[in-house]
Every structure is written in structure tokens, then in C-alpha cells.
Design an enzyme around this catalytic site. Structure first.
Site, PDB file in Angstrom:
ATOM      1  N   LYS A 241       0.817  -1.207   0.000  1.00 19.62           N
ATOM      2  CA  LYS A 241       0.000   0.000   0.000  1.00 19.62           C
ATOM      3  C   LYS A 241       0.862   1.274   0.000  1.00 19.62           C
ATOM      4  O   LYS A 241       2.079   1.205   0.166  1.00 19.62           O
ATOM      5  CB  LYS A 241      -0.928  -0.029   1.216  1.00 19.62           C
ATOM      6  CG  LYS A 241      -1.916  -1.200   1.176  1.00 19.62           C
ATOM      7  CD  LYS A 241      -2.803  -1.208   2.409  1.00 19.62           C
ATOM      8  CE  LYS A 241      -3.805  -2.349   2.366  1.00 19.62           C
ATOM      9  NZ  LYS A 241      -4.712  -2.297   3.539  1.00 19.62           N
TER      10      LYS A 241
ATOM     11  N   ASN B  82      -2.155  -0.082   6.933  1.00 22.68           N
ATOM     12  CA  ASN B  82      -1.501  -1.294   7.421  1.00 22.68           C
ATOM     13  C   ASN B  82      -0.594  -1.977   6.389  1.00 22.68           C
ATOM     14  O   ASN B  82      -0.416  -3.179   6.399  1.00 22.68           O
ATOM     15  CB  ASN B  82      -2.518  -2.266   8.009  1.00 22.68           C
ATOM     16  CG  ASN B  82      -3.551  -2.721   7.013  1.00 22.68           C
ATOM     17  OD1 ASN B  82      -3.488  -2.410   5.833  1.00 22.68           O
ATOM     18  ND2 ASN B  82      -4.517  -3.485   7.481  1.00 22.68           N
TER      19      ASN B  82
ATOM     20  N   HIS C  87      -1.950  -5.635   1.532  1.00 22.00           N
ATOM     21  CA  HIS C  87      -3.230  -6.313   1.311  1.00 22.00           C
ATOM     22  C   HIS C  87      -2.906  -7.689   0.758  1.00 22.00           C
ATOM     23  O   HIS C  87      -1.978  -7.838  -0.032  1.00 22.00           O
ATOM     24  CB  HIS C  87      -4.088  -5.544   0.287  1.00 22.00           C
ATOM     25  CG  HIS C  87      -5.229  -6.349  -0.238  1.00 22.00           C
ATOM     26  ND1 HIS C  87      -6.473  -6.338   0.341  1.00 22.00           N
ATOM     27  CD2 HIS C  87      -5.297  -7.227  -1.279  1.00 22.00           C
ATOM     28  CE1 HIS C  87      -7.265  -7.168  -0.327  1.00 22.00           C
ATOM     29  NE2 HIS C  87      -6.575  -7.715  -1.313  1.00 22.00           N
TER      30      HIS C  87
ATOM     31  N   GLU D 161      -9.430 -10.929  -7.600  1.00 21.15           N
ATOM     32  CA  GLU D 161      -8.513  -9.809  -7.400  1.00 21.15           C
ATOM     33  C   GLU D 161      -7.390  -9.806  -8.434  1.00 21.15           C
ATOM     34  O   GLU D 161      -7.021  -8.744  -8.946  1.00 21.15           O
ATOM     35  CB  GLU D 161      -7.942  -9.848  -5.983  1.00 21.15           C
ATOM     36  CG  GLU D 161      -8.978  -9.541  -4.931  1.00 21.15           C
ATOM     37  CD  GLU D 161      -8.439  -9.560  -3.511  1.00 21.15           C
ATOM     38  OE1 GLU D 161      -9.154  -9.062  -2.620  1.00 21.15           O
ATOM     39  OE2 GLU D 161      -7.301 -10.042  -3.278  1.00 21.15           O
TER      40      GLU D 161
ATOM     41  N   TYR E 196     -12.421  -2.493  -4.047  1.00 19.67           N
ATOM     42  CA  TYR E 196     -12.942  -2.719  -2.696  1.00 19.67           C
ATOM     43  C   TYR E 196     -14.467  -2.611  -2.633  1.00 19.67           C
ATOM     44  O   TYR E 196     -15.026  -2.384  -1.554  1.00 19.67           O
ATOM     45  CB  TYR E 196     -12.309  -1.729  -1.712  1.00 19.67           C
ATOM     46  CG  TYR E 196     -10.887  -2.069  -1.331  1.00 19.67           C
ATOM     47  CD1 TYR E 196     -10.592  -3.196  -0.567  1.00 19.67           C
ATOM     48  CD2 TYR E 196      -9.832  -1.259  -1.722  1.00 19.67           C
ATOM     49  CE1 TYR E 196      -9.288  -3.505  -0.212  1.00 19.67           C
ATOM     50  CE2 TYR E 196      -8.518  -1.559  -1.371  1.00 19.67           C
ATOM     51  CZ  TYR E 196      -8.259  -2.683  -0.614  1.00 19.67           C
ATOM     52  OH  TYR E 196      -6.968  -2.990  -0.261  1.00 19.67           O
TER      53      TYR E 196
END
Length: 140
Positions: free
Chosen positions: A11, A114, A117, A128, A51
Site C-alpha cells: 500500500k 496497514n 493487502h 482480485e 474494494y
């Protein structure tokens, strides 16, 4: 044991902190092979599409704003039980609850940013991966 593929995203916070190489090294050291990879700066619309399953959740806007705030590194990882192995390497979603030595424990500041992913199931991984990569981009 079965050979699986899973999607991984480093990320914007991971890219900004210059820990991409460290994270990729962890994947490879754990026996996961990189089958495709790209760095992109996703638009808010692209992130919202990715998402979409979380669209009705309270964190959706914060997540999509964050994920479109800077470049990300998206890769397809392959190996024995790749999905579970990647999730183990990442650690708990909340870095404060992640085991020491996991990616999130080492590089994440809080649950909203965080660092990584990873797909959570074979069906999710297939969807995905197809969202970001054409079949011709995957190395066999």
C-alpha cells in the site's frame, strides 16, 4: 498442499517508507514466487471498484482515499498454500495485534494504513488477480 496464487498489494504507506524491497524479500524467502508485478497510482474510482465488497462499511471512504493517495506495488504470488502463507507473513490487520516479525508489526503504524493487502481465499484471489492483471501478464 496445493500450489496457489494470491494477490498482494504493498500500500501507499509501504511505498512511501521505501520498504517495498524488504517486503518482496520476505515473500521470496518464504518460498513465494512473484509471477507478475507492477507499480501503479490507482484512481479513487479504481480503488472503489476493487474494494466494492466493502462499500457499505464505515471505513470505505477512508480506505479508498488512502489507497488512491500514492503509488502501490501490486503482485501475484505463487507457492504452496500461498494464500495462508502470505496472510501469515502480513500479520493481523491491526498492526498492534500483529505478531512480532510480521510485515504489519514491523512496518505499519495503525489499522487504517496497514502496509499490505492479501487475498483471503482462492475465489477472492482469482477475482482480485483478474482485476489488475491480464492472463498474458502472468508468468507461468
Amino acid at each position: 498442499m496445493s500450489v496457489e496464487r494470491t494477490l498482494s498489494i504493498i500500500k501507499p504507506d509501504g511505498v512511501k517508507k521505501s520498504v517495498v524491497g524488504n517486503i518482496l524479500n520476505r515473500f521470496e524467502t518464504a518460498g513465494l514466487k512473484i509471477k507478475a508485478m507492477k507499480m501503479v497510482h490507482l484512481s479513487k474510482r479504481e480503488v472503489e471498484g476493487f474494494y466494492a465488497v466493502h462499500a457499505d462499511k464505515g471505513f470505505f471512504d477512508e480506505l479508498t482515499t488512502f489507497m488512491s493517495s500514492g503509488p502501490v506495488v501490486i503482485s501475484v504470488l505463487e507457492g504452496e498454500n500461498a494464500i495462508a502463507k502470505n496472510r501469515e507473513l502480513m500479520g493481523a490487520t491491526d498492526p498492534k495485534k500483529a505478531d512480532p516479525g510480521t510485515i504489519r508489526a514491523d512496518y505499519s503504524d495503525y489499522v487504517g494504513e496497514n502496509t499490505v493487502h492479501g487475498s483471503d481465499a482462492p475465489e477472492t484471489a482469482a477475482t482480485e488477480i483478474a482485476y489488475f492483471f491480464a492472463v498474458t501478464e502472468l508468468v507461468n
